[in-house]
Design an enzyme around this catalytic site. Structure first.
Site, PDB file in Angstrom:
ATOM      1  N   SER A 191      78.793  33.335  22.928  1.00  0.00           N
ATOM      2  CA  SER A 191      77.656  33.519  23.835  1.00  0.00           C
ATOM      3  C   SER A 191      76.343  33.222  23.116  1.00  0.00           C
ATOM      4  O   SER A 191      75.373  32.824  23.736  1.00  0.00           O
ATOM      5  CB  SER A 191      77.587  34.956  24.355  1.00  0.00           C
TER       6      SER A 191
ATOM      7  N   HIS B  94      78.492  33.689  13.699  1.00  0.00           N
ATOM      8  CA  HIS B  94      78.854  35.081  13.414  1.00  0.00           C
ATOM      9  C   HIS B  94      80.368  35.239  13.506  1.00  0.00           C
ATOM     10  O   HIS B  94      81.031  34.489  14.213  1.00  0.00           O
ATOM     11  CB  HIS B  94      78.141  36.037  14.392  1.00  0.00           C
TER      12      HIS B  94
ATOM     13  N   GLU C  19      67.979  47.578  14.168  1.00  0.00           N
ATOM     14  CA  GLU C  19      69.306  47.985  13.690  1.00  0.00           C
ATOM     15  C   GLU C  19      69.425  48.026  12.159  1.00  0.00           C
ATOM     16  O   GLU C  19      70.536  48.046  11.623  1.00  0.00           O
ATOM     17  CB  GLU C  19      70.411  47.073  14.251  1.00  0.00           C
TER      18      GLU C  19
ATOM     19  N   TYR D   6      85.015  30.522  20.326  1.00  0.00           N
ATOM     20  CA  TYR D   6      84.541  29.236  20.802  1.00  0.00           C
ATOM     21  C   TYR D   6      84.866  29.176  22.295  1.00  0.00           C
ATOM     22  O   TYR D   6      86.037  29.347  22.637  1.00  0.00           O
ATOM     23  CB  TYR D   6      85.196  28.067  20.065  1.00  0.00           C
TER      24      TYR D   6
END
Ligand code: GTA
Length: 329
Positions: free
Chosen positions: A264, A269, A177, A261
């Protein structure tokens, strides 16, 4: 494509300053996609569906579990929004089939040119059992996690059972990416990479969704944040907003900037989404506004270490099982 970027930018000028002399990030033109797709092999031609995990007529999505040759896969199909800048072409370049007419009312099936009728497709392959569960329609239960519960239940579980973060490291190391990166601050302490979330096809700003992935690798989640992380959080917040204004002409007042929260993926991030877009996971039970996180840490350096935090867990989530075993539910 310039026109498309211009008109996308124009749609936002009501809410954003127009006098900035900046390059607006090009939203992806259709013909480029078409070319890429024509070149890529159709790995789904041999896809065998084993179960529909979830679907929504309203969201126009379907989540499917199946096999590609011998490997388990999850495929997500999603019809994308109709773009204002494609309307002229949609009306002039389509065929119209009458379904019914009654007085002043009539309904049709409009058959659009293929490039205006694409389906956004996400493939997870090989998919683990945890991926299959994640996308399955399920009831959720709210858990109240004390600081002690985090230490004795959650921490051990996430250290053993969470999703691989290889995709995150690939982004930070430019192994995947790299061409999608919108902005990078390379500083190892306060730096981050800003890029489109894979849920966003970048064709319209109406469902803008970017991720800021921090360079520091030892912060698992909100729970690990301390006042020493304030410079990092403030940097992500400030530069993230600036970059989105520059590239997409969307001002901070149009953004929802938050952390999940539980997340995953346990590498810190931050989600940047358009305010009006109800992104999956933006509800109060899971999303923590970055501005609140910063203020909470400013008033109590150990806020996220000590507070009870609530979050939803799905019925078959292993972590929910651990909370039940501990008599917490
Ligand atoms: N650029 O490879 C990637 C990538 N991966 C693997 C995940 N993300 C990626 N982005 C890039 N490249 O926003 C993105 C995810 C997510 C973020 C991780 O990273 O799209 P999180 O750690 O807080 O995890 O954030 P989260 O929010 O649970 O993950 P996710 O996947 O968004 O799942 C939440 C729910 O959203 C799912 O249960 C499902 O109901 C829904 N959902 C997921 N994917 C889609 C989709 N493609 N279309 C529609 N709905 C979806």
């Amino acid at each position: 494509s310039r026109n498309m970027a211009d008109s996308a930018a124009k749609r936002q000028t009501d809410s954003g300053p127009d006098d900035l002399n900046v390059e607006v990030k090009k939203l992806k033109p259709d013909h480029e996609n078409g070319r890429q797709e024509a070149e890529s092999e159709n790995i789904l031609s041999a896809f065998k569906t084993s179960a529909v995990l979830n679907d929504s007529a309203r969201e126009k999505t379907i989540f499917i579990h199946g096999k590609v040759t011998d490997q388990d896969a999850v495929v997500i199909l999603e019809k994308t929004p109709i773009r204002q800048d494609s309307l002229d072409e949609l009306f002039s370049g389509s065929s119209l089939k009458l379904e019914m007419r009654n007085d002043i009312y009539s309904t049709y099936r409009l058959q659009a040119p293929p490039h205006l009728n694409e389906i956004k497709t996400t493939v997870v392959c090989p998919a683990t059992e945890k991926h299959v569960k994640k996308y399955q329609r399920q009831e959720s239960f709210l858990v109240e996690e004390t600081a002690e519960d985090y230490q004795s239940i959650t921490l051990a579980y996430i250290q053993k059972q969470s999703f691989s973060m290889q995709w995150v490291y690939n982004i930070l190391e430019k192994k995947a990416e790299a061409d999608r990166i919108v902005y990078e601050d390379p500083d190892p302490q306060v730096g981050f990479v800003l890029l489109p979330d894979f849920k966003w096809d970048q064709k319209q700003v109406d469902d803008l969704y970017l991720l800021a992935i921090v360079h520091q690798r030892n912060i698992k989640s909100l729970r690990d944040l301390r006042s020493e992380h304030l410079p990092l959080l403030q940097n992500v917040f400030q530069k993230g907003k600036e970059q989105i204004l520059q590239h997409y002409k969307l001002p901070a007042s149009q953004l929802r900037v938050y952390l999940h929260y539980q997340p995953s993926y346990y590498h810190l991030h931050v989600h940047f989404t358009k305010l009006g877009y109800e992104a999956p996971g933006c509800g109060v039970e899971r999303a923590h506004l970055l501005t609140d996180v910063i203020q909470n840490l400013q008033s109590d350096p150990r806020y996220y270490e000590t507070r009870t935090l609530c979050f939803p867990l799905r019925a078959d989530d292993g972590l929910l099982g651990k909370f039940k075993e501990a008599g917490k539910l």
